[in-house]
Design a protein around this motif. Sequence first.
Motif, PDB file in Angstrom:
ATOM      1  N   PHE A 180     -30.170 -19.443  42.803  1.00 12.72           N
ATOM      2  CA  PHE A 180     -30.739 -19.835  41.518  1.00 12.72           C
ATOM      3  C   PHE A 180     -29.829 -20.838  40.816  1.00 12.72           C
ATOM      4  N   THR A 181     -28.534 -20.584  40.845  1.00 12.78           N
ATOM      5  CA  THR A 181     -27.564 -21.472  40.200  1.00 12.78           C
ATOM      6  C   THR A 181     -27.582 -22.850  40.839  1.00 12.78           C
ATOM      7  N   ILE A 182     -27.625 -22.896  42.150  1.00 11.03           N
ATOM      8  CA  ILE A 182     -27.691 -24.192  42.844  1.00 11.03           C
ATOM      9  C   ILE A 182     -28.969 -24.925  42.477  1.00 11.03           C
ATOM     10  N   LYS A 183     -30.081 -24.207  42.459  1.00 14.04           N
ATOM     11  CA  LYS A 183     -31.368 -24.811  42.131  1.00 14.04           C
ATOM     12  C   LYS A 183     -31.365 -25.371  40.705  1.00 14.04           C
ATOM     13  N   ASN A 184     -30.603 -24.749  39.820  1.00 11.78           N
ATOM     14  CA  ASN A 184     -30.566 -25.153  38.414  1.00 11.78           C
ATOM     15  C   ASN A 184     -29.279 -25.871  38.035  1.00 11.78           C
ATOM     16  N   SER A 185     -28.628 -26.478  39.001  1.00 11.75           N
ATOM     17  CA  SER A 185     -27.328 -27.109  38.739  1.00 11.75           C
ATOM     18  C   SER A 185     -27.438 -28.282  37.767  1.00 11.75           C
ATOM     19  N   ARG A 186     -28.513 -29.054  37.833  1.00 12.08           N
ATOM     20  CA  ARG A 186     -28.648 -30.180  36.897  1.00 12.08           C
ATOM     21  C   ARG A 186     -28.741 -29.652  35.461  1.00 12.08           C
ATOM     22  N   LYS A 187     -29.481 -28.575  35.272  1.00  8.45           N
ATOM     23  CA  LYS A 187     -29.591 -27.975  33.943  1.00  8.45           C
ATOM     24  C   LYS A 187     -28.222 -27.507  33.459  1.00  8.45           C
ATOM     25  N   LEU A 188     -27.463 -26.880  34.339  1.00  8.74           N
ATOM     26  CA  LEU A 188     -26.126 -26.418  33.980  1.00  8.74           C
ATOM     27  C   LEU A 188     -25.238 -27.593  33.574  1.00  8.74           C
ATOM     28  N   LEU A 189     -25.279 -28.671  34.330  1.00 16.01           N
ATOM     29  CA  LEU A 189     -24.464 -29.845  34.011  1.00 16.01           C
ATOM     30  C   LEU A 189     -24.870 -30.468  32.680  1.00 16.01           C
ATOM     31  N   ILE A 190     -26.156 -30.530  32.418  1.00 14.03           N
ATOM     32  CA  ILE A 190     -26.624 -31.078  31.146  1.00 14.03           C
ATOM     33  C   ILE A 190     -26.179 -30.186  29.996  1.00 14.03           C
ATOM     34  N   TYR A 191     -26.314 -28.873  30.157  1.00 14.06           N
ATOM     35  CA  TYR A 191     -25.843 -27.953  29.125  1.00 14.06           C
ATOM     36  C   TYR A 191     -24.354 -28.171  28.863  1.00 14.06           C
ATOM     37  N   GLN A 192     -23.576 -28.320  29.920  1.00 13.48           N
ATOM     38  CA  GLN A 192     -22.132 -28.521  29.755  1.00 13.48           C
ATOM     39  C   GLN A 192     -21.847 -29.821  29.014  1.00 13.48           C
ATOM     40  N   ASP A 193     -22.583 -30.870  29.317  1.00 17.35           N
ATOM     41  CA  ASP A 193     -22.414 -32.131  28.596  1.00 17.35           C
ATOM     42  C   ASP A 193     -22.797 -31.975  27.126  1.00 17.35           C
ATOM     43  N   LEU A 194     -23.893 -31.264  26.872  1.00 13.44           N
ATOM     44  CA  LEU A 194     -24.350 -31.094  25.499  1.00 13.44           C
ATOM     45  C   LEU A 194     -23.372 -30.266  24.666  1.00 13.44           C
ATOM     46  N   ILE A 195     -22.824 -29.205  25.238  1.00 17.57           N
ATOM     47  CA  ILE A 195     -21.925 -28.376  24.436  1.00 17.57           C
ATOM     48  C   ILE A 195     -20.568 -29.042  24.239  1.00 17.57           C
ATOM     49  N   ALA A 196     -20.246 -30.029  25.050  1.00 19.38           N
ATOM     50  CA  ALA A 196     -18.958 -30.715  24.895  1.00 19.38           C
ATOM     51  C   ALA A 196     -18.825 -31.291  23.487  1.00 19.38           C
ATOM     52  N   GLU A 197     -19.901 -31.788  22.948  1.00 19.99           N
ATOM     53  CA  GLU A 197     -19.858 -32.354  21.599  1.00 19.99           C
ATOM     54  C   GLU A 197     -19.618 -31.280  20.544  1.00 19.99           C
ATOM     55  N   TRP A 198     -20.059 -30.064  20.811  1.00 18.75           N
ATOM     56  CA  TRP A 198     -19.901 -28.967  19.857  1.00 18.75           C
ATOM     57  C   TRP A 198     -18.511 -28.341  19.923  1.00 18.75           C
ATOM     58  N   GLN A 199     -17.697 -28.718  20.900  1.00 12.09           N
ATOM     59  CA  GLN A 199     -16.378 -28.120  21.078  1.00 12.09           C
ATOM     60  C   GLN A 199     -15.264 -28.868  20.345  1.00 12.09           C
ATOM     61  N   HIS A 200     -15.609 -29.939  19.653  1.00  7.54           N
ATOM     62  CA  HIS A 200     -14.624 -30.670  18.864  1.00  7.54           C
ATOM     63  C   HIS A 200     -14.279 -29.873  17.606  1.00  7.54           C
ATOM     64  N   HIS A 201     -13.279 -30.335  16.880  1.00  8.85           N
ATOM     65  CA  HIS A 201     -12.976 -29.738  15.582  1.00  8.85           C
ATOM     66  C   HIS A 201     -14.191 -29.927  14.675  1.00  8.85           C
ATOM     67  N   MET A 202     -14.415 -28.988  13.800  1.00  4.91           N
ATOM     68  CA  MET A 202     -15.637 -28.985  12.992  1.00  4.91           C
ATOM     69  C   MET A 202     -15.881 -30.280  12.219  1.00  4.91           C
ATOM     70  N   PRO A 203     -14.883 -30.909  11.600  1.00  2.57           N
ATOM     71  CA  PRO A 203     -15.181 -32.178  10.916  1.00  2.57           C
ATOM     72  C   PRO A 203     -15.770 -33.246  11.868  1.00  2.57           C
ATOM     73  N   THR A 204     -15.307 -33.263  13.104  1.00  2.00           N
ATOM     74  CA  THR A 204     -15.834 -34.213  14.086  1.00  2.00           C
ATOM     75  C   THR A 204     -17.261 -33.853  14.463  1.00  2.00           C
ATOM     76  N   VAL A 205     -17.513 -32.581  14.678  1.00  2.00           N
ATOM     77  CA  VAL A 205     -18.874 -32.130  14.992  1.00  2.00           C
ATOM     78  C   VAL A 205     -19.818 -32.563  13.876  1.00  2.00           C
ATOM     79  N   MET A 206     -19.413 -32.292  12.671  1.00  2.00           N
ATOM     80  CA  MET A 206     -20.263 -32.619  11.526  1.00  2.00           C
ATOM     81  C   MET A 206     -20.510 -34.123  11.410  1.00  2.00           C
ATOM     82  N   SER A 207     -19.475 -34.924  11.520  1.00  2.00           N
ATOM     83  CA  SER A 207     -19.662 -36.373  11.363  1.00  2.00           C
ATOM     84  C   SER A 207     -20.460 -36.965  12.525  1.00  2.00           C
ATOM     85  N   ASP A 208     -20.304 -36.401  13.722  1.00  2.00           N
ATOM     86  CA  ASP A 208     -21.033 -36.924  14.877  1.00  2.00           C
ATOM     87  C   ASP A 208     -22.510 -36.534  14.874  1.00  2.00           C
TER      88      ASP A 208
END
Length: 121
Positions: free
Chosen positions: A37-65
């Motif tokens: 299942f994980t292999i079949k959904n690997s693109r989704k996992l990679l996209i999720y990881q890219d999307l959450i990367a922006e949320w992992q910054h310090h809060m002022p950066t998250v807010m301004s971005d």
Amino acid sequence: MTKLPKYNEQQWTNARDAVMQEYQDYIEELRQQGVDFTIKNSRKLLIYQDLIAEWQHHMPTVMSDLEDNPFVLTLFDELKKHKKSTLLERAYQNMSSWSNFNPLALTLWLELSEDETITEY
């Protein structure tokens, strides 16, 4: 152009926590479903990881971005109504039709913000 609502740091922190919980729930689903299942959904996992990367910054950066991103701002209404995030899933559903598109995390959010059809959930 419509004026976008502004949210305070505590609201953004709650939003980030909800997005991270959505990601953790997806990771748990992958664990439960197994390797195939994980292999079949690997693109989704990679996209999720890219999307959450922006949320992992310090809060002022998250807010301004992200504070001027109508798609991201739908999260606040969603949390008010449903108490959980489906932001990553909604983003993935839209992005799954994009072929050979591998931008930086912030570019993903900017691209999503330009698609007015996904600002409703």
